[in-house]
Write an enzyme that holds these catalytic residues in place. Structure first.
Site, mmCIF file in Angstrom:
data_model
loop_
_atom_site.group_PDB
_atom_site.id
_atom_site.type_symbol
_atom_site.label_atom_id
_atom_site.label_comp_id
_atom_site.label_asym_id
_atom_site.label_seq_id
_atom_site.Cartn_x
_atom_site.Cartn_y
_atom_site.Cartn_z
ATOM 1 N N ARG A 118 27.310 55.535 -6.439
ATOM 2 C CA ARG A 118 26.536 54.394 -6.951
ATOM 3 C C ARG A 118 25.591 54.842 -8.063
ATOM 4 O O ARG A 118 25.401 54.137 -9.054
ATOM 5 C CB ARG A 118 25.770 53.709 -5.820
ATOM 6 C CG ARG A 118 25.105 52.417 -6.268
ATOM 7 C CD ARG A 118 24.540 51.610 -5.117
ATOM 8 N NE ARG A 118 23.449 52.301 -4.448
ATOM 9 C CZ ARG A 118 22.870 51.862 -3.340
ATOM 10 N NH1 ARG A 118 23.284 50.752 -2.759
ATOM 11 N NH2 ARG A 118 21.878 52.536 -2.787
ATOM 12 N N LYS B 217 21.048 50.047 -9.873
ATOM 13 C CA LYS B 217 19.816 50.427 -9.168
ATOM 14 C C LYS B 217 18.931 51.137 -10.198
ATOM 15 O O LYS B 217 18.900 52.371 -10.272
ATOM 16 C CB LYS B 217 20.176 51.311 -7.965
ATOM 17 C CG LYS B 217 19.139 51.277 -6.881
ATOM 18 C CD LYS B 217 19.671 51.773 -5.571
ATOM 19 C CE LYS B 217 18.560 52.094 -4.591
ATOM 20 N NZ LYS B 217 17.680 50.992 -4.233
ATOM 21 N N GLU C 19 19.904 38.255 -2.081
ATOM 22 C CA GLU C 19 19.558 39.345 -1.172
ATOM 23 C C GLU C 19 18.073 39.275 -0.905
ATOM 24 O O GLU C 19 17.413 38.322 -1.326
ATOM 25 C CB GLU C 19 19.931 40.700 -1.790
ATOM 26 C CG GLU C 19 19.305 40.952 -3.157
ATOM 27 C CD GLU C 19 19.697 42.292 -3.771
ATOM 28 O OE1 GLU C 19 20.170 43.188 -3.049
ATOM 29 O OE2 GLU C 19 19.503 42.441 -4.983
HETATM 30 N N1 PMP Z 1 19.091 45.361 -2.235
HETATM 31 C C1 PMP Z 1 18.133 45.981 -2.944
HETATM 32 C C2 PMP Z 1 17.485 45.249 -4.060
HETATM 33 C C3 PMP Z 1 17.761 47.300 -2.638
HETATM 34 O O1 PMP Z 1 16.812 47.927 -3.350
HETATM 35 C C4 PMP Z 1 18.390 47.960 -1.557
HETATM 36 C C5 PMP Z 1 18.021 49.370 -1.217
HETATM 37 N N2 PMP Z 1 16.722 49.471 -0.700
HETATM 38 C C6 PMP Z 1 19.371 47.256 -0.824
HETATM 39 C C7 PMP Z 1 19.709 45.969 -1.212
HETATM 40 C C8 PMP Z 1 20.075 47.910 0.327
HETATM 41 O O2 PMP Z 1 20.936 48.908 -0.155
HETATM 42 P P1 PMP Z 1 21.252 50.219 0.671
HETATM 43 O O3 PMP Z 1 21.889 49.789 1.938
HETATM 44 O O4 PMP Z 1 22.181 50.995 -0.197
HETATM 45 O O5 PMP Z 1 19.962 50.924 0.899
#
Ligand code: PMP
Length: 288
Positions: free
Chosen positions: A50, A149, A182
């Protein structure tokens, strides 16, 4: 604590970057948050993939191989004597002039911080989280893809501030069409009539690594999981709701905007997914 910056481990107080780094000046860079469980880095390859995709999407050429970055992550844990913790891996555009263009930045910087984790209190897992719907919309993927990210988290931070000010620790974010995307730092799932539902990526969500693990668990348990547009109504009438994230793992949601979700207690399916997730982290990972 020792922090890795560009080939060196420095005491945390000496771990500094230039004020001319475009990561600081413009949020020009990418990052990952990764967990270390029992001496094993969980889903390291997925996180590094990622990171590579995020870098590629912003045209940032990583001068390190995946193996080199993996070694930096594992060494950061070893140097700090950690067997359990949270790893923050950051790549910035590097030092440049005061103009926006990354052309003046000759090389990116890589930073790795491995530290003890401050977990969500156990009571949230036992009793469930209460969250709100944020008035701040998730940014439009046509402006900046939420799949990247990036070091520019202001969209999420503004929603988080709104939640904090009202006494909540997470907030549901809708996209500019009004569909659920989200939460500020977590993906969202609902359970209804024997099926799991989660917003599709086109709704503007990060491709969460924990979300991916939950999809794997659903397949193993034979529970269908549908990735499609969800509305706030779908969340409010759901039998169960939970959030997923590297820090949160799988965390039940029992209230949204003061309205009870399901029975108002963590649902049976949510509890099962949390247990399955925790059994996976105990068994899988990249050994230090
Ligand atoms: N959405 C956002 C905006 C995030 O920053 C994160 C990570 N903290 C997630 C979803 C969850 O992703 P992950 O399971 O890879 O931590």
């Amino acid at each position: 604590m020792k922090v890795y910056i560009d080939g060196q481990f420095l005491d945390s107080g000496d771990a500094k970057i230039s004020v001319f780094d475009h990561g600081l000046l413009y949020g020009d860079g990418v990052f990952e948050g990764i967990r270390l469980y029992q001496g094993c880095v969980f889903k390291l390859d997925e996180h590094l993939e990622r990171l590579e995709y995020s870098a590629k999407a912003i045209l940032l050429d990583l001068p390190w191989s995946r193996q080199e970055i993996s070694d930096i992550v594992c060494e950061s844990c070893r140097v700090n004597g950690l067997t359990v913790g949270y790893i923050r891996l950051v790549v910035t555009r590097g030092i440049g002039s005061l103009g926006l263009s990354p052309k003046s930045c000759s090389k990116p910087s890589i930073i790795c911080i491995a530290d003890h984790l401050s977990l969500y209190p156990a009571e949230y897992y036992e009793n469930g989280l209460k969250i709100i719907t944020s008035p701040i919309r998730r940014m439009n993927p046509a402006a900046l893809s939420p799949g990247i990210k990036s070091l520019n988290y202001l969209n999420n931070i503004l929603a988080k501030i709104e939640a904090d000010r009202l006494g909540y620790i997470e907030a549901l974010m809708l996209n500019d069409q009004g569909y659920v995307s989200e939460c500020t730092g977590d993906n969202v799932f609902i359970f209804q009539k024997g099926k799991l539902f989660t917003p599709a990526f086109y709704a503007g969500a990060l491709k969460g690594i924990t979300r991916g693990v939950v999809l794997d668990i659903a397949e193993e348990l034979g529970i269908p999981c549908i990735q499609e547009n969800l509305t706030r109504y779908d969340i409010l009438v759901a039998e169960e709701c939970f959030l997923t994230g590297t820090a949160a793992e799988v965390i039940p949601v029992v209230e949204v905007d003061g309205r009870t979700i399901g029975t108002g207690k963590p649902g049976e399916t949510t509890v099962k997914f949390l247990a399955e997730f925790r059994s996976k982290v105990a068994k899988e990972g990249t050994f230090l």
